[in-house]
Design a protein around this motif. Structure first.
Motif, PDB file in Angstrom:
ATOM      1  N   THR A 277       0.789  -1.366   0.232  1.00 15.11           N
ATOM      2  CA  THR A 277       0.044  -0.016  -0.026  1.00 15.11           C
ATOM      3  C   THR A 277       0.932   1.338   0.013  1.00 15.11           C
ATOM      4  O   THR A 277       0.499   2.210  -0.823  1.00 15.11           O
ATOM      5  CB  THR A 277      -0.952  -0.034   1.082  1.00 15.11           C
ATOM      6  N   ASP A 278       2.019   1.267   0.875  1.00 13.89           N
ATOM      7  CA  ASP A 278       2.774   2.341   0.800  1.00 13.89           C
ATOM      8  C   ASP A 278       3.121   2.680  -0.539  1.00 13.89           C
ATOM      9  O   ASP A 278       3.535   4.024  -0.809  1.00 13.89           O
ATOM     10  CB  ASP A 278       3.780   2.407   2.113  1.00 13.89           C
ATOM     11  N   MET A 279       3.743   1.641  -1.193  1.00 10.88           N
ATOM     12  CA  MET A 279       4.225   1.952  -2.435  1.00 10.88           C
ATOM     13  C   MET A 279       3.434   2.368  -3.521  1.00 10.88           C
ATOM     14  O   MET A 279       3.643   3.312  -4.212  1.00 10.88           O
ATOM     15  CB  MET A 279       5.110   0.684  -3.036  1.00 10.88           C
ATOM     16  N   LEU A 280       2.245   1.974  -3.415  1.00  8.08           N
ATOM     17  CA  LEU A 280       0.981   2.692  -4.455  1.00  8.08           C
ATOM     18  C   LEU A 280       0.748   3.845  -3.964  1.00  8.08           C
ATOM     19  O   LEU A 280       0.369   4.470  -4.935  1.00  8.08           O
ATOM     20  CB  LEU A 280      -0.127   1.494  -4.101  1.00  8.08           C
ATOM     21  N   ALA A 281       0.675   4.242  -2.748  1.00 10.99           N
ATOM     22  CA  ALA A 281       0.459   5.610  -2.382  1.00 10.99           C
ATOM     23  C   ALA A 281       1.294   6.682  -2.923  1.00 10.99           C
ATOM     24  O   ALA A 281       1.042   7.823  -3.609  1.00 10.99           O
ATOM     25  CB  ALA A 281       0.170   5.633  -0.785  1.00 10.99           C
ATOM     26  N   SER A 282       2.743   6.193  -2.728  1.00 12.83           N
ATOM     27  CA  SER A 282       3.743   7.110  -3.354  1.00 12.83           C
ATOM     28  C   SER A 282       3.738   7.307  -4.667  1.00 12.83           C
ATOM     29  O   SER A 282       3.769   8.466  -5.375  1.00 12.83           O
ATOM     30  CB  SER A 282       4.984   6.781  -2.737  1.00 12.83           C
ATOM     31  N   SER A 283       3.464   6.113  -5.437  1.00 11.30           N
ATOM     32  CA  SER A 283       3.320   6.348  -6.932  1.00 11.30           C
ATOM     33  C   SER A 283       2.012   7.194  -7.397  1.00 11.30           C
ATOM     34  O   SER A 283       1.926   7.983  -8.337  1.00 11.30           O
ATOM     35  CB  SER A 283       3.084   4.908  -7.352  1.00 11.30           C
ATOM     36  N   ILE A 284       0.887   7.006  -6.501  1.00 12.95           N
ATOM     37  CA  ILE A 284      -0.239   7.780  -6.802  1.00 12.95           C
ATOM     38  C   ILE A 284       0.183   9.230  -6.673  1.00 12.95           C
ATOM     39  O   ILE A 284      -0.421  10.298  -7.517  1.00 12.95           O
ATOM     40  CB  ILE A 284      -1.589   7.348  -6.051  1.00 12.95           C
ATOM     41  N   GLU A 285       0.618   9.467  -5.520  1.00 12.13           N
ATOM     42  CA  GLU A 285       1.008  10.937  -5.285  1.00 12.13           C
ATOM     43  C   GLU A 285       1.969  11.576  -6.195  1.00 12.13           C
ATOM     44  O   GLU A 285       1.757  12.786  -6.624  1.00 12.13           O
ATOM     45  CB  GLU A 285       1.648  11.167  -3.942  1.00 12.13           C
ATOM     46  N   ARG A 286       2.945  10.617  -6.781  1.00 10.24           N
ATOM     47  CA  ARG A 286       3.827  10.986  -7.696  1.00 10.24           C
ATOM     48  C   ARG A 286       3.058  11.635  -8.966  1.00 10.24           C
ATOM     49  O   ARG A 286       3.550  12.470  -9.649  1.00 10.24           O
ATOM     50  CB  ARG A 286       4.833   9.875  -7.900  1.00 10.24           C
ATOM     51  N   TYR A 287       2.092  10.602  -9.408  1.00 15.65           N
ATOM     52  CA  TYR A 287       1.488  11.026 -10.540  1.00 15.65           C
ATOM     53  C   TYR A 287       0.661  12.244 -10.429  1.00 15.65           C
ATOM     54  O   TYR A 287       0.388  13.109 -11.199  1.00 15.65           O
ATOM     55  CB  TYR A 287       0.462   9.754 -10.973  1.00 15.65           C
ATOM     56  N   ARG A 288      -0.313  12.267  -9.320  1.00 18.73           N
ATOM     57  CA  ARG A 288      -1.189  13.253  -9.077  1.00 18.73           C
ATOM     58  C   ARG A 288      -0.345  14.639  -9.019  1.00 18.73           C
ATOM     59  O   ARG A 288      -0.856  15.623  -9.265  1.00 18.73           O
ATOM     60  CB  ARG A 288      -1.834  12.944  -7.523  1.00 18.73           C
ATOM     61  N   SER A 289       0.683  14.471  -8.194  1.00 24.97           N
ATOM     62  CA  SER A 289       1.652  15.952  -8.073  1.00 24.97           C
ATOM     63  C   SER A 289       2.138  16.604  -9.494  1.00 24.97           C
ATOM     64  O   SER A 289       2.279  17.791  -9.649  1.00 24.97           O
ATOM     65  CB  SER A 289       2.851  15.766  -7.184  1.00 24.97           C
ATOM     66  N   GLN A 290       2.267  15.607 -10.275  1.00 29.19           N
ATOM     67  CA  GLN A 290       2.820  16.130 -11.788  1.00 29.19           C
ATOM     68  C   GLN A 290       1.604  16.154 -12.741  1.00 29.19           C
ATOM     69  O   GLN A 290       1.709  16.596 -14.051  1.00 29.19           O
ATOM     70  CB  GLN A 290       3.999  15.449 -12.444  1.00 29.19           C
TER      71      GLN A 290
END
Length: 336
Positions: A277-290
């Motif tokens: 989950t933590d890996m998914l969360a960081s990936s989602i945040e990375r995509y969302r932020s850009q």
């Protein structure tokens, strides 16, 4: 005797009315439960497509009366084959595939009707940790890229050329690895750099097999990278279905933007059982932020021109295809 008959008759009438009422209610209830089936083929399974999985998990499609059957077809060519052959109703794939079909003079062209992602979704991963990365570091290196003519590779080349690097002359470019096997090939190989999607890029970094040094999405800017498309005939016959489909996705997109990344990650976890989950969360945040998730799902004329400029730069397009030929923005507008 008459009173007894009247009483009996009234009882029978009430029973009949009650039976009719229950039957009618049952009929209405069955209509509510009767969902329209829609087959959707995604080109790959990716965190990049988070809003789609959110719409499925939170029941937004069902709220619109749709029963979505999602299939992963692993590759643009396979996805387009499924669409053209009638194996699926809607495809989620790079918008460039609709242009390739159009160039072949298809009798029933493929129409882009909603944009899911608005940037490139890949990241540049280095085998060695680099504290102060600059793009000219790629010169003279071995670069494991993506399939020729596919959106990841074309955007990758577009970005490199923007930084004064000709990938075919300044690097040893490898493009013969199947999309699904690029990460494994890099992990077991000796290439200096590779172009990967999330969460694969972050997973590789966590395992010490590579390090994310740059984002192709940030470098390329807004690009109609992945869109929902269907054959022109399907959209003419099922326009209302397409509108409902987009409306559910718009709800999901809004929820993704307003919800913390960890909650979003937990929601889409069933689609990524091998990723924590933590890996998914960081990936989602990375995509969302850009800004990778399209905010309004409209494929604009400027976006359409950009994608064709990228294709021309890659040598994959000689004549511009008019926006109105392969894009139908009215469906998103009606969904709103």
């Amino acid at each position: 005797m008459m009173k007894k008959w009247l009483k009996s008759g009234c009882t029978l009438l009430l029973a009949a009315l009650l039976a009719f009422s229950l039957s009618a209610c049952g009929s209405i209830g069955s209509k509510k439960k009767a969902l329209q089936k829609v087959r959707v083929a995604e080109v790959t399974r990716s965190v990049f497509y988070t809003p789609l999985y959110v719409a499925l998990e939170k029941g937004y499609f069902k709220e619109e009366g749709l029963d979505i059957k999602l299939t992963t077809t692993w590759g643009g060519d396979k996805t387009m084959t499924a669409l053209l052959s009638g194996g699926t109703d809607i495809a989620l794939v790079g918008s460039e595939t609709s242009i390739y079909v159009y160039k072949q003079k298809a009798a029933d062209p493929v129409i882009n009707f909603a944009q899911l992602t608005a940037t490139d979704g890949t990241f540049l991963v280095s085998r060695k940790k680099i504290d102060h990365f600059s793009w000219d570091m790629l010169k003279g290196t071995t670069f494991l890229g993506q399939r020729k003519g596919g959106m990841p590779q074309m955007v990758g080349e577009f970005v490199l050329k923007k930084h004064g690097i000709d990938p075919h002359k300044d690097t040893k470019l490898i493009q013969n690895i199947d999309f699904a096997n690029v990460a494994n090939a890099y992990a077991s190989g000796t290439e200096d750099f590779v172009q990967l999607f999330e969460p694969t890029a972050s997973t590789m970094e966590k395992e010490g097999k590579g390090y994310i040094v740059a984002s192709f999405g940030k470098e390329s800017g807004e690009v109609p990278y992945t869109t929902f498309m269907a054959k022109q005939s399907y959209l003419k016959e099922h326009e209302k279905t397409a509108v409902k489909f987009v409306r559910a996705l718009l709800k999901a997109g809004k929820w993704v933007q307003e919800t913390d990344a960890e909650t979003v990650a937990k929601t889409v976890q069933p689609y990524f059982k091998d990723t924590k989950t933590d890996m998914l969360a960081s990936s989602i945040e990375r995509y969302r932020s850009q800004g990778s998730f399209s905010s309004d799902m409209i494929l604009t004329k400027s976006g359409w021109n950009t994608i064709q400029d990228i294709m021309k730069e890659a040598g994959e397009l000689d004549h511009t295809v008019p926006y109105d030929k392969l894009v139908n923005a009215s469906i998103v507008k009606k969904a709103k």
